[in-house]
Motif scaffolding. Structure first.
Motif, PDB file in Angstrom:
ATOM      1  N   VAL A 190       0.840  -1.207   0.000  1.00  0.00           N
ATOM      2  CA  VAL A 190       0.000   0.000   0.000  1.00  0.00           C
ATOM      3  C   VAL A 190       0.870   1.250   0.000  1.00  0.00           C
ATOM      4  CG1 VAL A 190      -1.781   1.285   1.254  1.00  0.00           C
ATOM      5  CG2 VAL A 190      -1.900  -1.224   1.120  1.00  0.00           C
ATOM      6  N   ASN A 191       1.894   1.278   0.844  1.00  0.00           N
ATOM      7  CA  ASN A 191       2.778   2.440   0.908  1.00  0.00           C
ATOM      8  C   ASN A 191       3.456   2.677  -0.447  1.00  0.00           C
ATOM      9  OD1 ASN A 191       4.026   4.539   2.599  1.00  0.00           O
ATOM     10  ND2 ASN A 191       5.910   3.433   2.154  1.00  0.00           N
ATOM     11  N   ARG A 192       3.853   1.619  -1.122  1.00  0.00           N
ATOM     12  CA  ARG A 192       4.478   1.743  -2.448  1.00  0.00           C
ATOM     13  C   ARG A 192       3.510   2.402  -3.428  1.00  0.00           C
ATOM     14  NH1 ARG A 192       3.416  -1.251  -6.405  1.00  0.00           N
ATOM     15  NH2 ARG A 192       2.715  -2.990  -5.135  1.00  0.00           N
ATOM     16  N   LEU A 193       2.254   1.990  -3.384  1.00  0.00           N
ATOM     17  CA  LEU A 193       1.237   2.565  -4.264  1.00  0.00           C
ATOM     18  C   LEU A 193       1.060   4.063  -4.005  1.00  0.00           C
ATOM     19  CD1 LEU A 193      -0.543   0.066  -5.655  1.00  0.00           C
ATOM     20  CD2 LEU A 193      -2.351   1.591  -4.923  1.00  0.00           C
ATOM     21  N   VAL A 194       0.987   4.437  -2.727  1.00  0.00           N
ATOM     22  CA  VAL A 194       0.837   5.847  -2.365  1.00  0.00           C
ATOM     23  C   VAL A 194       2.058   6.632  -2.823  1.00  0.00           C
ATOM     24  CG1 VAL A 194       0.713   7.476  -0.425  1.00  0.00           C
ATOM     25  CG2 VAL A 194      -0.752   5.435  -0.444  1.00  0.00           C
ATOM     26  N   MET A 195       3.248   6.101  -2.543  1.00  0.00           N
ATOM     27  CA  MET A 195       4.471   6.802  -2.938  1.00  0.00           C
ATOM     28  C   MET A 195       4.571   6.951  -4.447  1.00  0.00           C
ATOM     29  SD  MET A 195       7.316   5.623  -0.183  1.00  0.00           S
ATOM     30  CE  MET A 195       8.515   6.717  -0.870  1.00  0.00           C
ATOM     31  N   ASP A 196       4.172   5.931  -5.196  1.00  0.00           N
ATOM     32  CA  ASP A 196       4.186   6.028  -6.660  1.00  0.00           C
ATOM     33  C   ASP A 196       3.294   7.174  -7.133  1.00  0.00           C
ATOM     34  OD1 ASP A 196       5.958   3.905  -6.889  1.00  0.00           O
ATOM     35  OD2 ASP A 196       4.413   2.452  -7.465  1.00  0.00           O
ATOM     36  N   LEU A 230      12.163  13.554   2.414  1.00  0.00           N
ATOM     37  CA  LEU A 230      11.241  13.231   3.496  1.00  0.00           C
ATOM     38  C   LEU A 230      12.034  13.164   4.780  1.00  0.00           C
ATOM     39  CD1 LEU A 230      11.820  10.012   4.223  1.00  0.00           C
ATOM     40  CD2 LEU A 230      10.447   9.664   2.194  1.00  0.00           C
ATOM     41  N   GLN A 231      11.324  13.102   5.887  1.00  0.00           N
ATOM     42  CA  GLN A 231      11.963  12.954   7.190  1.00  0.00           C
ATOM     43  C   GLN A 231      11.444  11.686   7.837  1.00  0.00           C
ATOM     44  OE1 GLN A 231      10.847  16.619   9.123  1.00  0.00           O
ATOM     45  NE2 GLN A 231      12.658  17.681   8.362  1.00  0.00           N
ATOM     46  N   VAL A 232      12.347  10.999   8.533  1.00  0.00           N
ATOM     47  CA  VAL A 232      11.981   9.775   9.236  1.00  0.00           C
ATOM     48  C   VAL A 232      12.850   9.680  10.483  1.00  0.00           C
ATOM     49  CG1 VAL A 232      13.573   8.354   7.854  1.00  0.00           C
ATOM     50  CG2 VAL A 232      11.635   7.266   8.994  1.00  0.00           C
ATOM     51  N   TYR A 233      12.269   9.218  11.577  1.00  0.00           N
ATOM     52  CA  TYR A 233      13.051   9.030  12.793  1.00  0.00           C
ATOM     53  C   TYR A 233      14.084   7.935  12.579  1.00  0.00           C
ATOM     54  CZ  TYR A 233       9.854  12.054  15.318  1.00  0.00           C
ATOM     55  OH  TYR A 233       9.125  13.137  15.736  1.00  0.00           O
ATOM     56  N   SER A 234      15.302   8.155  13.045  1.00  0.00           N
ATOM     57  CA  SER A 234      16.394   7.209  12.810  1.00  0.00           C
ATOM     58  C   SER A 234      16.123   5.844  13.436  1.00  0.00           C
ATOM     59  CB  SER A 234      17.716   7.783  13.322  1.00  0.00           C
ATOM     60  OG  SER A 234      17.644   8.062  14.710  1.00  0.00           O
ATOM     61  N   GLU A 235      15.291   5.772  14.458  1.00  0.00           N
ATOM     62  CA  GLU A 235      14.955   4.494  15.093  1.00  0.00           C
ATOM     63  C   GLU A 235      13.777   3.779  14.427  1.00  0.00           C
ATOM     64  OE1 GLU A 235      14.945   7.388  16.944  1.00  0.00           O
ATOM     65  OE2 GLU A 235      16.931   7.222  17.850  1.00  0.00           O
ATOM     66  N   ASN A 236      13.141   4.410  13.461  1.00  0.00           N
ATOM     67  CA  ASN A 236      11.963   3.840  12.803  1.00  0.00           C
ATOM     68  C   ASN A 236      12.414   2.930  11.659  1.00  0.00           C
ATOM     69  OD1 ASN A 236       9.472   3.269  11.721  1.00  0.00           O
ATOM     70  ND2 ASN A 236       8.771   5.394  11.679  1.00  0.00           N
ATOM     71  N   ALA A 237      12.933   1.762  12.030  1.00  0.00           N
ATOM     72  CA  ALA A 237      13.564   0.853  11.063  1.00  0.00           C
ATOM     73  C   ALA A 237      12.613   0.411   9.956  1.00  0.00           C
ATOM     74  CB  ALA A 237      14.139  -0.357  11.795  1.00  0.00           C
ATOM     75  N   SER A 238      11.352   0.148  10.278  1.00  0.00           N
ATOM     76  CA  SER A 238      10.430  -0.330   9.245  1.00  0.00           C
ATOM     77  C   SER A 238      10.164   0.744   8.193  1.00  0.00           C
ATOM     78  CB  SER A 238       9.118  -0.822   9.869  1.00  0.00           C
ATOM     79  OG  SER A 238       8.452   0.229  10.543  1.00  0.00           O
ATOM     80  N   ALA A 239      10.030   1.982   8.617  1.00  0.00           N
ATOM     81  CA  ALA A 239       9.818   3.069   7.659  1.00  0.00           C
ATOM     82  C   ALA A 239      11.079   3.292   6.818  1.00  0.00           C
ATOM     83  CB  ALA A 239       9.429   4.358   8.385  1.00  0.00           C
ATOM     84  N   ILE A 240      12.232   3.236   7.459  1.00  0.00           N
ATOM     85  CA  ILE A 240      13.486   3.420   6.716  1.00  0.00           C
ATOM     86  C   ILE A 240      13.619   2.357   5.638  1.00  0.00           C
ATOM     87  CG2 ILE A 240      16.004   3.321   6.903  1.00  0.00           C
ATOM     88  CD1 ILE A 240      15.642   4.710   9.679  1.00  0.00           C
ATOM     89  N   ARG A 241      13.325   1.101   5.973  1.00  0.00           N
ATOM     90  CA  ARG A 241      13.388   0.024   4.971  1.00  0.00           C
ATOM     91  C   ARG A 241      12.437   0.301   3.811  1.00  0.00           C
ATOM     92  NH1 ARG A 241      13.633  -3.108   9.504  1.00  0.00           N
ATOM     93  NH2 ARG A 241      11.432  -3.661   9.388  1.00  0.00           N
ATOM     94  N   LYS A 291      13.620   0.967  -0.108  1.00  0.00           N
ATOM     95  CA  LYS A 291      13.118   0.173  -1.241  1.00  0.00           C
ATOM     96  C   LYS A 291      12.696   1.072  -2.400  1.00  0.00           C
ATOM     97  CE  LYS A 291      11.371  -3.809   1.329  1.00  0.00           C
ATOM     98  NZ  LYS A 291      10.158  -4.525   1.762  1.00  0.00           N
ATOM     99  N   LYS A 292      12.317   2.302  -2.102  1.00  0.00           N
ATOM    100  CA  LYS A 292      11.912   3.257  -3.140  1.00  0.00           C
ATOM    101  C   LYS A 292      13.077   4.133  -3.584  1.00  0.00           C
ATOM    102  CE  LYS A 292       8.465   3.848  -4.699  1.00  0.00           C
ATOM    103  NZ  LYS A 292       8.026   3.290  -5.987  1.00  0.00           N
ATOM    104  N   GLY A 293      14.301   3.803  -3.150  1.00  0.00           N
ATOM    105  CA  GLY A 293      15.480   4.509  -3.630  1.00  0.00           C
ATOM    106  C   GLY A 293      15.960   5.669  -2.778  1.00  0.00           C
TER     107      GLY A 293
END
Length: 164
Positions: A113-119, A135-146, A150-152
């Motif tokens: 779903v996130n890939r679809l939104v980002m596209d 974009l900004q992401v918390y350094s401890e938010n490993a799942s969001a960073i991954r 994946k989107k480059g």
């Protein structure tokens, strides 16, 4: 109560995205609180609830931004926004696309779903001639960073803090 589920749901083959409307605000405001709840452990400086990160209605109305929702049938299951921002005078390009408000109903996570939104957000930015996305992401938010990797996306700057 949040309008989303905690159990993994099967995704239909007809997932779609569309621009958000003001009629979507009740669900989007709940999504925003889901983001705040998820991020609260990463940021001890957040004020007590209720807090709000975004003026979602304003983002929906702006010509320089787009709020996108992901749908499974008619059900809103994800969101994100892209907004044109001006870069600092000393960097190029002078404008870039900034992504935020990325949320997926917990029952639909890990299903693209996130890939679809980002596209959809990246397509919006490309159509406006933008060549960079941030974009900004918390350094401890490993799942969001991954998900972003994946989107480059790759890290650019690490903001640090301490109390005194």
């Amino acid at each position: 109560m949040f309008p989303f589920t905690t159990k993994l749901l099967p995704v239909s083959s007809s997932l779609t995205t569309r621009p958000a409307t003001r009629a979507d605000l009740p669900v989007l405001l709940e999504f925003e609180q889901g983001i705040v709840a998820w991020e609260r452990p990463f940021n001890p400086t957040l004020k007590p609830d209720p807090i709000s990160y975004y003026d979602i209605g304003e983002l929906i109305d702006l010509d320089t931004a787009e709020v996108v929702v992901a749908l499974d049938g008619e059900r809103i299951i994800g969101s994100g926004y892209v907004k044109i921002r001006q870069a600092s005078d000393y960097v190029q390009p002078s404008e870039y696309a900034f992504l935020g408000f990325m949320f997926v109903d917990p029952g639909y996570r890990g299903q693209g779903v996130n890939r679809l939104v980002m596209d959809a957000l990246l397509d919006w930015a490309k159509k406006r001639g933008l060549s960079e996305v941030r974009l900004q992401v918390y350094s401890e938010n490993a799942s969001a960073i991954r998900a972003y990797e994946k989107k480059g996306f790759s890290p650019l700057l690490l903001e640090m803090r301490r109390t005194i």
